[in-house]
Design an enzyme around this catalytic site. Structure first.
Site, PDB file in Angstrom:
ATOM      1  N   GLY A   1     -15.318 -15.129   8.208  1.00  0.00           N
ATOM      2  CA  GLY A   1     -15.534 -14.923   6.776  1.00  0.00           C
ATOM      3  C   GLY A   1     -16.912 -15.352   6.291  1.00  0.00           C
ATOM      4  O   GLY A   1     -17.927 -15.196   6.977  1.00  0.00           O
TER       5      GLY A   1
ATOM      6  N   TYR B   1      -5.703 -23.865  -7.253  1.00  0.00           N
ATOM      7  CA  TYR B   1      -6.930 -23.504  -6.519  1.00  0.00           C
ATOM      8  C   TYR B   1      -8.107 -23.434  -7.499  1.00  0.00           C
ATOM      9  O   TYR B   1      -9.187 -23.969  -7.235  1.00  0.00           O
ATOM     10  CB  TYR B   1      -6.714 -22.155  -5.826  1.00  0.00           C
ATOM     11  CG  TYR B   1      -7.968 -21.532  -5.248  1.00  0.00           C
ATOM     12  CD1 TYR B   1      -8.516 -21.987  -4.048  1.00  0.00           C
ATOM     13  CD2 TYR B   1      -8.598 -20.459  -5.897  1.00  0.00           C
ATOM     14  CE1 TYR B   1      -9.665 -21.413  -3.522  1.00  0.00           C
ATOM     15  CE2 TYR B   1      -9.738 -19.870  -5.380  1.00  0.00           C
ATOM     16  CZ  TYR B   1     -10.275 -20.355  -4.186  1.00  0.00           C
ATOM     17  OH  TYR B   1     -11.416 -19.774  -3.670  1.00  0.00           O
TER      18      TYR B   1
END
Ligand SMILES: NC(=O)c1ccc[n+]([C@@H]2O[C@H](COP(=O)([O-])OP(=O)(O)OC[C@H]3O[C@@H](n4cnc5c(N)ncnc54)[C@H](OP(=O)(O)O)[C@@H]3O)[C@@H](O)[C@H]2O)c1
Length: 257
Positions: free
Chosen positions: A22, A163
């Protein structure tokens, strides 16, 4: 005529967490491509070794070394920095990028375990890594810490409240540390990516309805690729950003405009 400052990372010692895939892998590759030595960190040694081999083959020399570490565990972070001190002796750039989002759903239903894990990795992990790096950088009189936050830290995402809270904390951490460490020669900046095609974002990208809503709200009408975040990290790591600290560089196709 003023000379342009360099984007080169030649001879710099850098460390990137979450470098096995990623955005972190893209940043590590971009750093090595510009001449840096890169310590690749994630939890899985095998995955890191594969990235290190590929970086070193492309460079034709050893630019990457792989050290497994769970950045949410204090003893693992301490051991990582013992290894950095003994094997490299210095650290010019830290990229805090490894983050967790174990829960997607209504905030009223998240349990303590998922809440605590998210905070351990995303907030305490970034903070402990920054403390360790800053100690080295203060000894050197210079350094750059780059925190990969998120646009969710600016405008919280539904289904991702905790988050988002941790990413807002990362932005505040960035600004606070920039104030404290600036006088000691250490710059601290954040990158806030929008939707980027990685394993992490697959739950959003693979859901046609969520994906379309995101795309419709994004002026560039697409999601990003990991290497489109790496340039921001190169800028913040290099001399080119020498007067920049406490900044949040948003890379989101315009979604938060
Ligand atoms: N993709 C997006 O749309 C997006 C948007 C905004 C912000 N971000 C941020 O970008 C950063 C990178 O995300 P990504 O999308 O590139 O995710 P990804 O492709 O899933 O990669 C995550 C990386 O972090 C590592 N990792 C996870 N937990 C770890 C831990 N506790 N200790 C050490 N390494 C750990 C993973 O390796 P192991 O599993 O081997 O540990 C992997 O290398 C994160 O901070 C994320 O919040 C992503």
């Amino acid at each position: 005529m003023v000379d342009a400052l360099s984007f080169s990372l030649d001879g710099q010692t850098t460390l990137v967490t979450g470098a096995s895939r990623g955005i972190g892998e893209a940043i590590a590759r971009a750093f090595a491509h510009r001449g840096a030595k890169v310590v690749l960190v994630s939890r899985k040694q095998d995955a890191l070794d594969a990235v290190a081999v590929s970086i070193n083959e492309a460079a034709g020399e050893e630019r990457a070394i792989a050290i497994a570490c769970h950045t949410g565990k204090p003893e693992a972070v301490a051991a990582l920095f013992d290894a950095v001190r003994s094997r490299l002796g210095r650290l010019d750039v830290l990229v805090n990028n490894a983050a967790a989002n174990p829960y997607f759903g209504p905030a009223i239903a998240i349990d303590d375990k998922a809440f605590d894990f998210t905070v351990e990795v995303n907030v305490k992990g970034y903070f402990r890594m920054s403390q360790q790096a800053a100690r080295l950088m203060i000894e050197q009189g210079a350094g750059s810490i780059i925190n990969v936050a998120s646009v969710a830290g600016i405008s919280p995402g539904e289904g991702m409240v905790v988050y988002s809270m941790t990413k807002a904390a990362v932005i505040s951490m960035t600004q606070g540390l920039a104030k404290e460490l600036g006088p000691r020669g250490v710059r601290v900046n954040a990158i806030a990516p929008g939707l980027v095609e990685t394993k992490f974002a697959s739950a959003l990208i693979d859901n046609p309805q969520i994906h379309q809503t995101w795309i419709d709200a994004t002026p560039l009408r697409r999601h990003g690729q990991p290497n489109e975040i790496a340039g921001a990290a190169v800028y913040l790591a290099s001399e080119a950003s020498s007067f920049t600290t406490g900044a949040v560089l948003v890379c989101d196709g315009g979604a938060t405009v």
